[in-house]
Design a protein around this motif. Structure first.
Motif, short mmCIF file in Angstrom:
data_model
loop_
_atom_site.label_atom_id
_atom_site.label_comp_id
_atom_site.label_asym_id
_atom_site.label_seq_id
_atom_site.Cartn_x
_atom_site.Cartn_y
_atom_site.Cartn_z
N ALA A 1 -7.85 -12.56 -48.18
CA ALA A 1 -6.39 -12.52 -48.24
C ALA A 1 -5.91 -11.29 -49.02
CB ALA A 1 -5.88 -13.79 -48.90
N MET A 2 -6.62 -10.96 -50.10
CA MET A 2 -6.25 -9.77 -50.88
C MET A 2 -6.44 -8.50 -50.07
SD MET A 2 -7.89 -10.84 -54.58
CE MET A 2 -7.47 -9.29 -55.39
N GLN A 3 -7.55 -8.43 -49.32
CA GLN A 3 -7.80 -7.25 -48.49
C GLN A 3 -6.70 -7.06 -47.45
OE1 GLN A 3 -11.93 -8.24 -47.29
NE2 GLN A 3 -12.45 -6.18 -48.01
N GLN A 4 -6.31 -8.16 -46.82
CA GLN A 4 -5.27 -8.07 -45.80
C GLN A 4 -3.95 -7.60 -46.39
OE1 GLN A 4 -4.55 -11.71 -43.67
NE2 GLN A 4 -3.06 -10.79 -42.29
N ALA A 5 -3.60 -8.14 -47.55
CA ALA A 5 -2.34 -7.75 -48.19
C ALA A 5 -2.37 -6.28 -48.58
CB ALA A 5 -2.10 -8.62 -49.42
N ILE A 6 -3.49 -5.81 -49.08
CA ILE A 6 -3.63 -4.40 -49.47
C ILE A 6 -3.49 -3.49 -48.26
CG2 ILE A 6 -5.35 -2.70 -50.21
CD1 ILE A 6 -6.26 -4.75 -52.32
N GLN A 7 -4.12 -3.87 -47.15
CA GLN A 7 -4.04 -3.04 -45.94
C GLN A 7 -2.62 -2.97 -45.38
OE1 GLN A 7 -6.97 -4.89 -43.45
NE2 GLN A 7 -8.70 -4.02 -44.59
N VAL A 8 -1.95 -4.12 -45.33
CA VAL A 8 -0.61 -4.18 -44.74
C VAL A 8 0.39 -3.41 -45.60
CG1 VAL A 8 1.32 -5.73 -44.18
CG2 VAL A 8 -1.01 -6.33 -43.50
N THR A 9 0.24 -3.49 -46.92
CA THR A 9 1.20 -2.84 -47.82
C THR A 9 0.87 -1.38 -48.10
OG1 THR A 9 -0.04 -3.70 -49.73
CG2 THR A 9 1.84 -5.00 -48.95
N GLY A 10 -0.26 -0.91 -47.61
CA GLY A 10 -0.62 0.49 -47.78
C GLY A 10 -1.13 0.84 -49.16
N LEU A 11 -1.59 -0.15 -49.91
CA LEU A 11 -2.18 0.11 -51.23
C LEU A 11 -3.57 0.71 -51.07
CD1 LEU A 11 -1.07 -3.18 -53.01
CD2 LEU A 11 -0.28 -0.86 -53.57
N PRO A 12 -4.08 1.41 -52.09
CA PRO A 12 -5.42 1.99 -52.00
C PRO A 12 -6.47 0.91 -51.77
CG PRO A 12 -4.23 2.88 -53.89
CD PRO A 12 -3.41 1.75 -53.37
N ALA B 1 -3.40 -4.66 -62.58
CA ALA B 1 -3.62 -3.59 -63.57
C ALA B 1 -5.06 -3.10 -63.53
CB ALA B 1 -3.26 -4.10 -64.96
N ARG B 2 -5.99 -4.01 -63.26
CA ARG B 2 -7.40 -3.62 -63.23
C ARG B 2 -7.79 -3.00 -61.89
NH1 ARG B 2 -10.98 -7.80 -66.85
NH2 ARG B 2 -9.37 -8.39 -68.35
N LEU B 3 -7.19 -3.49 -60.81
CA LEU B 3 -7.50 -2.94 -59.49
C LEU B 3 -6.86 -1.58 -59.27
CD1 LEU B 3 -7.28 -5.81 -56.83
CD2 LEU B 3 -9.31 -4.54 -57.54
N PHE B 4 -5.63 -1.41 -59.78
CA PHE B 4 -4.86 -0.20 -59.52
C PHE B 4 -4.33 0.39 -60.83
CE2 PHE B 4 -4.09 -3.24 -56.00
CZ PHE B 4 -4.80 -2.57 -55.00
N PRO B 5 -5.21 0.82 -61.73
CA PRO B 5 -4.75 1.33 -63.03
C PRO B 5 -3.90 2.58 -62.91
CG PRO B 5 -7.09 1.78 -62.69
CD PRO B 5 -6.68 0.87 -61.60
N GLU B 6 -4.03 3.28 -61.78
CA GLU B 6 -3.28 4.51 -61.59
C GLU B 6 -1.86 4.26 -61.08
OE1 GLU B 6 -5.20 3.76 -57.54
OE2 GLU B 6 -5.47 3.22 -59.65
N LEU B 7 -1.53 3.00 -60.73
CA LEU B 7 -0.23 2.67 -60.16
C LEU B 7 0.58 1.80 -61.12
CD1 LEU B 7 -1.31 1.79 -56.51
CD2 LEU B 7 -0.55 4.00 -57.39
N ASP B 8 1.87 1.77 -60.91
CA ASP B 8 2.76 0.93 -61.71
C ASP B 8 2.60 -0.53 -61.26
OD1 ASP B 8 5.30 0.75 -63.54
OD2 ASP B 8 5.76 -0.41 -61.74
N VAL C 1 3.60 -2.48 -57.62
CA VAL C 1 2.57 -3.09 -56.77
C VAL C 1 2.88 -4.56 -56.54
CG1 VAL C 1 0.12 -3.67 -56.58
CG2 VAL C 1 0.80 -1.45 -57.51
N ARG C 2 3.27 -5.24 -57.60
CA ARG C 2 3.61 -6.67 -57.48
C ARG C 2 4.78 -6.85 -56.52
NH1 ARG C 2 2.92 -11.24 -61.49
NH2 ARG C 2 4.06 -12.95 -60.52
N ALA C 3 5.78 -5.98 -56.61
CA ALA C 3 6.94 -6.09 -55.71
C ALA C 3 6.52 -5.93 -54.26
CB ALA C 3 7.98 -5.04 -56.09
N LYS C 4 5.60 -5.00 -53.99
CA LYS C 4 5.09 -4.82 -52.63
C LYS C 4 4.41 -6.09 -52.13
CE LYS C 4 4.22 0.12 -51.93
NZ LYS C 4 3.19 1.07 -51.47
#
Length: 220
Positions: free
Chosen positions: A25-36, A56-63, A67-70
């Protein structure tokens, strides 16, 4: 001499075989939202933490809030798919044995209240647990807040309680609350990692818990 009175369980990876579904489910959400992109193992190792900590741990380079809003926009658009995860096979028998032995049981989980209610409904386990606390109702693991709230609500002293979980976050939460912790090796963190975190022992699955408790007599 006395035994534990309150048993507090983690849910995902401890009672329910859900790690694969959570990662998917996390992988699908990341792909659809365009996250790294992140590897399944990177995601798996964070199961049990609160969402903000995971992000924060998965995407330390992003706000984290962006990310949560996406992800919340993704959930609003696509909704929550019905879970197909199931309890580990021995869990129901173990819970019945523990209830019949007289233990009070509770759940402290990184799931949302909505997610836990759905999982308990689908597995028919709600009546086993006198108290439940979720990550969206409190400060999530590894902070001790969920466990401390269960202790307060149940009128249980920390030395009378035992936390059972599959991650170092469960063990850390228990230690911070002054509660003993037991690991299970069927989830996401291996035996050595659970022992390093401070687990008293590590069982293969919850199936072994009734026998372990029958042998574990602690000084008053």
């Amino acid at each position: 001499m006395k035994h534990y009175e309150l048993l507090v369980f983690d849910w995902d990876g401890t009672l329910m075989d859900s790690a694969g579904e959570i990662v998917s489910a996390m992988q699908q959400a990341i792909q659809v939202t365009g996250l790294p992109e992140r590897t399944p193992e990177q995601m798996r190792q964070l199961i049990g933490l609160g969402l903000d900590d995971v992000l924060a741990r998965l995407f330390p380079e992003l706000d984290t809030q962006r990310v949560r809003a996406k992800l919340e926009a993704y959930r609003a658009r696509y909704g929550m798919q019905r879970s197909t995860a199931v309890l580990f096979p021995p869990v129901m028998d173990a819970l019945e044995t523990l209830r019949d032995t007289g233990y009070v049981m509770a759940v402290a989980t990184g799931k949302s209240r909505r997610g836990l209610n759905a999982a308990m409904r689908d597995t028919g386990t709600r009546d086993f647990f006198a108290f439940t606390r979720c990550a969206d109702e409190s400060i999530p693991k590894p902070a001790p807040a969920m466990l401390e709230d269960i202790l307060l609500r149940s009128g249980t002293m920390p030395e009378q309680a035992l936390m059972i979980g599959d991650t170092e976050y469960d063990i850390a939460m228990a230690r911070a609350a002054g509660v003993d912790a037991l690991g299970v090796g069927c989830g996401v963190h291996d035996t050595a990692r659970l022992r390093r975190a401070g687990a008293l022992d590590v069982l293969d699955t919850v199936e072994a818990l009734p026998a372990w408790l029958a042998c574990e007599v602690r000084p008053a």
